[in-house]
Design a protein around this motif. Structure first.
Motif, PDB file in Angstrom:
ATOM      1  N   LEU A 251       0.624  -1.112  -0.204  1.00 59.51           N
ATOM      2  CA  LEU A 251      -0.031  -0.177  -0.325  1.00 59.51           C
ATOM      3  C   LEU A 251       0.526   1.782  -0.311  1.00 59.51           C
ATOM      4  CD1 LEU A 251      -2.750  -1.165   2.724  1.00 59.51           C
ATOM      5  CD2 LEU A 251      -2.868  -0.483   0.316  1.00 59.51           C
ATOM      6  N   ILE A 252       1.573   1.344   1.324  1.00 60.54           N
ATOM      7  CA  ILE A 252       3.139   2.598   1.076  1.00 60.54           C
ATOM      8  C   ILE A 252       3.200   2.653  -0.116  1.00 60.54           C
ATOM      9  CG2 ILE A 252       4.737   3.573   2.092  1.00 60.54           C
ATOM     10  CD1 ILE A 252       3.834   1.879   4.255  1.00 60.54           C
ATOM     11  N   GLY A 253       3.714   1.119  -1.020  1.00 62.99           N
ATOM     12  CA  GLY A 253       4.269   1.482  -2.650  1.00 62.99           C
ATOM     13  C   GLY A 253       3.291   2.169  -3.782  1.00 62.99           C
ATOM     14  N   CYS A 254       2.480   2.182  -3.817  1.00 65.50           N
ATOM     15  CA  CYS A 254       1.462   3.419  -3.912  1.00 65.50           C
ATOM     16  C   CYS A 254       1.018   4.349  -4.322  1.00 65.50           C
ATOM     17  CB  CYS A 254       0.128   2.288  -4.698  1.00 65.50           C
ATOM     18  SG  CYS A 254      -0.471   0.317  -4.972  1.00 65.50           S
ATOM     19  N   GLY A 267       1.456  -0.784  -8.325  1.00 64.77           N
ATOM     20  CA  GLY A 267       0.601  -0.991  -8.334  1.00 64.77           C
ATOM     21  C   GLY A 267       1.143  -2.922  -7.832  1.00 64.77           C
ATOM     22  N   ILE A 268      -1.425  -3.215  -7.243  1.00 67.88           N
ATOM     23  CA  ILE A 268      -0.820  -4.384  -6.250  1.00 67.88           C
ATOM     24  C   ILE A 268      -1.138  -5.256  -7.406  1.00 67.88           C
ATOM     25  CG2 ILE A 268      -1.173  -5.543  -4.298  1.00 67.88           C
ATOM     26  CD1 ILE A 268      -1.846  -3.399  -2.547  1.00 67.88           C
ATOM     27  N   PRO A 269      -0.335  -6.378  -7.804  1.00 68.61           N
ATOM     28  CA  PRO A 269      -1.079  -7.558  -8.813  1.00 68.61           C
ATOM     29  C   PRO A 269      -2.622  -8.351  -7.982  1.00 68.61           C
ATOM     30  CG  PRO A 269       0.979  -8.164  -8.313  1.00 68.61           C
ATOM     31  CD  PRO A 269       0.775  -6.610  -7.223  1.00 68.61           C
ATOM     32  N   GLY A 270      -3.702  -8.152  -8.837  1.00 67.38           N
ATOM     33  CA  GLY A 270      -4.860  -9.164  -8.194  1.00 67.38           C
ATOM     34  C   GLY A 270      -5.573  -8.227  -7.727  1.00 67.38           C
ATOM     35  N   THR A 271      -6.652  -8.721  -7.210  1.00 66.48           N
ATOM     36  CA  THR A 271      -7.435  -8.035  -6.613  1.00 66.48           C
ATOM     37  C   THR A 271      -7.593  -8.674  -5.076  1.00 66.48           C
ATOM     38  OG1 THR A 271      -9.559  -9.070  -7.623  1.00 66.48           O
ATOM     39  CG2 THR A 271      -8.582  -6.836  -8.609  1.00 66.48           C
ATOM     40  N   VAL A 272      -8.584  -7.915  -4.681  1.00 66.66           N
ATOM     41  CA  VAL A 272      -8.793  -8.526  -2.836  1.00 66.66           C
ATOM     42  C   VAL A 272      -9.981  -9.528  -3.023  1.00 66.66           C
ATOM     43  CG1 VAL A 272     -10.222  -7.823  -0.608  1.00 66.66           C
ATOM     44  CG2 VAL A 272      -8.700  -5.883  -1.840  1.00 66.66           C
ATOM     45  N   PRO A 273      -9.478 -11.037  -2.413  1.00 66.17           N
ATOM     46  CA  PRO A 273     -10.915 -11.792  -2.876  1.00 66.17           C
ATOM     47  C   PRO A 273     -12.612 -11.590  -2.864  1.00 66.17           C
ATOM     48  CG  PRO A 273      -9.916 -12.188  -1.464  1.00 66.17           C
ATOM     49  CD  PRO A 273      -9.311 -11.227  -1.613  1.00 66.17           C
ATOM     50  N   GLY A 274     -13.246 -12.126  -3.001  1.00 68.05           N
ATOM     51  CA  GLY A 274     -14.492 -12.030  -3.163  1.00 68.05           C
ATOM     52  C   GLY A 274     -15.184 -12.618  -1.530  1.00 68.05           C
ATOM     53  N   ALA A 275     -15.685 -12.369  -1.129  1.00 64.87           N
ATOM     54  CA  ALA A 275     -15.912 -13.749   0.710  1.00 64.87           C
ATOM     55  C   ALA A 275     -16.481 -14.426   0.828  1.00 64.87           C
ATOM     56  CB  ALA A 275     -17.362 -12.983   1.592  1.00 64.87           C
ATOM     57  N   ALA A 276     -16.810 -14.455  -0.501  1.00 63.45           N
ATOM     58  CA  ALA A 276     -17.759 -16.202  -0.521  1.00 63.45           C
ATOM     59  C   ALA A 276     -16.677 -17.109  -1.165  1.00 63.45           C
ATOM     60  CB  ALA A 276     -18.282 -16.962  -1.646  1.00 63.45           C
ATOM     61  N   HIS A 277     -14.965 -16.382  -1.605  1.00 64.64           N
ATOM     62  CA  HIS A 277     -14.084 -17.148  -2.184  1.00 64.64           C
ATOM     63  C   HIS A 277     -12.506 -16.755  -1.614  1.00 64.64           C
ATOM     64  CE1 HIS A 277     -16.318 -18.032  -5.970  1.00 64.64           C
ATOM     65  NE2 HIS A 277     -16.822 -16.798  -5.462  1.00 64.64           N
ATOM     66  N   PHE A 278     -12.670 -16.394   0.141  1.00 68.72           N
ATOM     67  CA  PHE A 278     -11.639 -15.658   1.023  1.00 68.72           C
ATOM     68  C   PHE A 278     -10.380 -17.546   0.418  1.00 68.72           C
ATOM     69  CE2 PHE A 278     -13.945 -13.139   3.573  1.00 68.72           C
ATOM     70  CZ  PHE A 278     -13.223 -11.958   2.726  1.00 68.72           C
ATOM     71  N   HIS A 285      -1.522 -14.230   0.573  1.00 72.76           N
ATOM     72  CA  HIS A 285      -1.010 -15.146  -0.403  1.00 72.76           C
ATOM     73  C   HIS A 285      -1.050 -15.113  -1.232  1.00 72.76           C
ATOM     74  CE1 HIS A 285      -3.397 -18.805   0.201  1.00 72.76           C
ATOM     75  NE2 HIS A 285      -2.631 -18.931  -0.956  1.00 72.76           N
ATOM     76  N   PRO A 286      -2.146 -14.851  -2.065  1.00 74.83           N
ATOM     77  CA  PRO A 286      -2.069 -14.795  -3.437  1.00 74.83           C
ATOM     78  C   PRO A 286      -1.485 -13.840  -4.519  1.00 74.83           C
ATOM     79  CG  PRO A 286      -3.923 -16.638  -2.132  1.00 74.83           C
ATOM     80  CD  PRO A 286      -3.701 -14.809  -1.871  1.00 74.83           C
ATOM     81  N   ARG A 287      -1.356 -12.923  -3.378  1.00 71.89           N
ATOM     82  CA  ARG A 287      -1.274 -11.569  -3.853  1.00 71.89           C
ATOM     83  C   ARG A 287       0.415 -11.117  -3.141  1.00 71.89           C
ATOM     84  NH1 ARG A 287      -5.168  -6.965  -3.780  1.00 71.89           N
ATOM     85  NH2 ARG A 287      -3.938  -6.153  -5.299  1.00 71.89           N
ATOM     86  N   CYS A 288       0.921 -11.953  -2.876  1.00 76.34           N
ATOM     87  CA  CYS A 288       1.866 -12.088  -1.468  1.00 76.34           C
ATOM     88  C   CYS A 288       3.678 -11.851  -2.044  1.00 76.34           C
ATOM     89  CB  CYS A 288       2.079 -12.146  -0.378  1.00 76.34           C
ATOM     90  SG  CYS A 288       3.219 -11.501   0.569  1.00 76.34           S
ATOM     91  N   ASP A 289       4.147 -10.895  -2.207  1.00 79.60           N
ATOM     92  CA  ASP A 289       5.410 -11.551  -3.014  1.00 79.60           C
ATOM     93  C   ASP A 289       7.257 -11.769  -2.325  1.00 79.60           C
ATOM     94  OD1 ASP A 289       6.359  -9.507  -1.308  1.00 79.60           O
ATOM     95  OD2 ASP A 289       7.041  -7.989  -3.426  1.00 79.60           O
ATOM     96  N   ARG A 290       6.434 -12.197  -0.878  1.00 85.35           N
ATOM     97  CA  ARG A 290       7.320 -12.834  -0.051  1.00 85.35           C
ATOM     98  C   ARG A 290       5.958 -13.642   0.517  1.00 85.35           C
ATOM     99  NH1 ARG A 290       9.658  -9.050   4.389  1.00 85.35           N
ATOM    100  NH2 ARG A 290      11.440 -10.707   3.863  1.00 85.35           N
ATOM    101  N   VAL A 291       5.753 -14.975  -0.373  1.00 88.96           N
ATOM    102  CA  VAL A 291       4.811 -16.105   0.855  1.00 88.96           C
ATOM    103  C   VAL A 291       5.780 -16.979   0.611  1.00 88.96           C
ATOM    104  CG1 VAL A 291       4.264 -16.267  -2.168  1.00 88.96           C
ATOM    105  CG2 VAL A 291       2.578 -17.593  -0.123  1.00 88.96           C
ATOM    106  N   LEU A 292       4.980 -17.563   1.970  1.00 90.13           N
ATOM    107  CA  LEU A 292       6.178 -19.012   2.237  1.00 90.13           C
ATOM    108  C   LEU A 292       4.542 -20.084   2.495  1.00 90.13           C
ATOM    109  CD1 LEU A 292       6.863 -17.749   5.832  1.00 90.13           C
ATOM    110  CD2 LEU A 292       8.440 -17.778   3.643  1.00 90.13           C
ATOM    111  N   GLU A 293       4.918 -21.800   2.580  1.00 88.90           N
ATOM    112  CA  GLU A 293       4.450 -22.233   2.039  1.00 88.90           C
ATOM    113  C   GLU A 293       3.469 -22.344   3.430  1.00 88.90           C
ATOM    114  OE1 GLU A 293       2.373 -25.492   0.333  1.00 88.90           O
ATOM    115  OE2 GLU A 293       4.763 -24.288  -1.098  1.00 88.90           O
ATOM    116  N   THR A 294       3.545 -21.975   4.248  1.00 84.05           N
ATOM    117  CA  THR A 294       3.208 -22.172   5.646  1.00 84.05           C
ATOM    118  C   THR A 294       1.702 -21.089   5.297  1.00 84.05           C
ATOM    119  OG1 THR A 294       2.413 -22.008   8.254  1.00 84.05           O
ATOM    120  CG2 THR A 294       4.021 -20.527   7.094  1.00 84.05           C
TER     121      THR A 294
END
Length: 321
Positions: A251-254, A267-278, A285-294
């Protein structure tokens, strides 16, 4: 000092869909808390819950509590909520274009708040209205009070909505995107006026926005929401100097900066997921560039940050709060 507004573990659903999940933050008198996040993060839903308007959209609190000055809002009936709304809790609506009655003069719409909640006469209420309009730097306040909403600019309408929120002499103001659809210059004026009045009167302000520039300008503390969960909460200086959650960093990078080269705005790739698809695990994690397996399978709990604050991220060291 005890918090005027204390939200702890708040979970909210509409029907069978969970929208907010254990959200916690607090606001003290004289403090401005920024509640930030992209559209769909749950900011406006939080505002409706705090002001007791959640049933209007078919929502219900499924966990946690909202405490206002020691009173559990969920235990108040509609009569008790009406005594708080407008009087002790002022609400600045998101869209000033639709928040005002188009067939009623401006002065009458502001007058009614102090007449209902402070018991003022018509003459006293109009005097208070004109004083509020002057404090909000509205020129020719008497003429504006006799005008209809369609005769005013967007920035002027936003000032009127703020005047209505202040007319009942509240302790807390909930401002939901108060600068939406306004140009940058008018945005700055509105935020300066609103924060100045908060400081002068010792009010508490929950400022809901997606604009990190507004947050940096106005707030004391910041709570970052993402997909209905609290990602991070810190003092504003610490948050901008040492953001802990990847979403906060994104967010700060934007934020546009002076001297930025063409094409340099991220920008931040992707979009905020809808409540039915969290997604499972960390919702970012689907949009994170530092995602871990956990991150894909486990929900991170809030972990304390120094000197004060917390972040829900496996990259933050320390035990969960």
């Amino acid at each position: 000092m005890s918090a005027l507004l204390d939200v702890q573990g708040l979970s909210v659903s509409i029907g069978n869909t969970a929208l907010l999940d254990e959200v916690s933050f607090s606001v003290e008198r004289g403090q401005i808390l920024g509640l930030v996040g992209e559209s769909g993060s749950g900011k406006s839903l939080t505002a409706l819950t705090i002001t007791g308007l959640l049933p209007l959209i078919g929502g219900r609190i499924t966990g946690g509590r909202v405490m206002f000055d020691g009173t559990d809002m969920a235990r108040l009936g509609e009569t008790g909520l009406r005594k708080l709304r407008g009087r002790r809790i002022g609400f600045v609506m998101q869209n000033p274009m639709t928040a005002l009655d188009p067939v009623q003069r401006i002065g009458e719409q502001v007058d009614i708040v102090s007449r209902l909640h402070l018991g003022l006469s018509r003459k006293e209420a109009r005097s208070r209205t004109l004083d509020l309009l002057a404090q909000l730097r509205i020129p020719e306040a008497s003429a504006v009070a006799e005008a209809y909403p369609h005769q005013l600019s967007g920035g002027m309408k936003q000032r009127i909505v703020i005047a209505m929120a202040l007319a009942g002499d509240p302790d807390l103001i909930v401002a939901d995107e108060p600068t939406t659809a306004l140009d940058v210059t008018v945005q700055a004026q509105i935020i300066q006026i609103l924060t100045g009045l908060v400081r002068e009167r010792g009010l508490a302000l929950l400022l809901i926005t997606h604009d990190m520039g507004v947050v940096a300008q106005a707030c004391d503390r910041v709570a970052v929401l993402y997909a209905g969960r609290l990602a991070e909460e810190q003092p504003v200086g610490s948050l901008f100097e040492r953001p802990a959650h990847p979403y906060t960093k994104a967010l700060i990078g934007c934020i546009p900066r002076d001297g930025m080269e063409a094409g340099g705005l991220r920008g931040i790739p992707g979009t905020v997921p809808g409540a039915a698809h969290f997604p499972s695990g960390c919702r970012f994690h689907p949009r994170c560039d530092r995602v871990l397996e956990t991150c894909r399978t486990r929900q991170p709990l809030l972990r304390p940050l120094s000197p004060s604050g917390a972040a829900a991220c496996f990259l933050v060291e320390g035990k969960p709060a």
